[in-house]
Design an enzyme around this catalytic site. Sequence first.
Site, mmCIF file in Angstrom:
data_model
loop_
_atom_site.group_PDB
_atom_site.id
_atom_site.type_symbol
_atom_site.label_atom_id
_atom_site.label_comp_id
_atom_site.label_asym_id
_atom_site.label_seq_id
_atom_site.Cartn_x
_atom_site.Cartn_y
_atom_site.Cartn_z
ATOM 1 N N ASP A 184 18.968 13.166 -9.236
ATOM 2 C CA ASP A 184 19.876 12.174 -9.814
ATOM 3 C C ASP A 184 21.319 12.669 -9.793
ATOM 4 O OD1 ASP A 184 17.910 10.280 -10.320
ATOM 5 O OD2 ASP A 184 17.505 11.048 -12.321
ATOM 6 N N GLU A 217 21.667 6.286 -16.183
ATOM 7 C CA GLU A 217 22.338 6.909 -15.035
ATOM 8 C C GLU A 217 23.800 6.473 -14.984
ATOM 9 O OE1 GLU A 217 20.410 6.346 -11.261
ATOM 10 O OE2 GLU A 217 18.629 7.474 -11.870
ATOM 11 N N LYS A 221 15.501 10.790 -17.054
ATOM 12 C CA LYS A 221 14.204 10.148 -17.233
ATOM 13 C C LYS A 221 14.018 9.709 -18.678
ATOM 14 C CE LYS A 221 11.310 10.355 -13.683
ATOM 15 N NZ LYS A 221 11.819 9.388 -12.746
#
Length: 147
Positions: free
Chosen positions: A68, A29, A83
């Site tokens: 996200d 991320e 993911k």
Amino acid sequence: MSYSGRYKVSNVKKYKGDHTNVIYRSLWERSAFKWCDENPRVKEWVSEEIVIPYFYDVDKKYHRYFMDLKIKLDEKTLLIEIKPESQTKPPIGARRTKKYISESLDFIKNQNKWRAAISYAKDRNWEFQIWTENTLRSMGIMQKPIP
């Protein structure tokens, strides 16, 4: 470097949420946030500002799914889920183990979330994508691991 923390947005004008409260929960991320922040093709972006209701087949209740990323490019808008590749596939292994049951429940939950996200995106003429470690590497967002 920590696997989670607060991301410091450099290009504040591009971030369309609270730029002081951007939290990453993985290095993947964090790498994607940095890419959004620095990429001139990205016109706007936010993290966990889009909330999508989804029905979880296991407990038969509605829950909230925090995306996200939402990324606005010149030509399209993307909703992104980041993911591990392993969590995008059904679990494998001995069926009666706690690990298998836990992974099965996570897989069902992810499938329910992604079905809702696809519908949400389609209603807005956006696109839903799942970015895994392989996606991030192929896009040049992350480097290949050193063997």
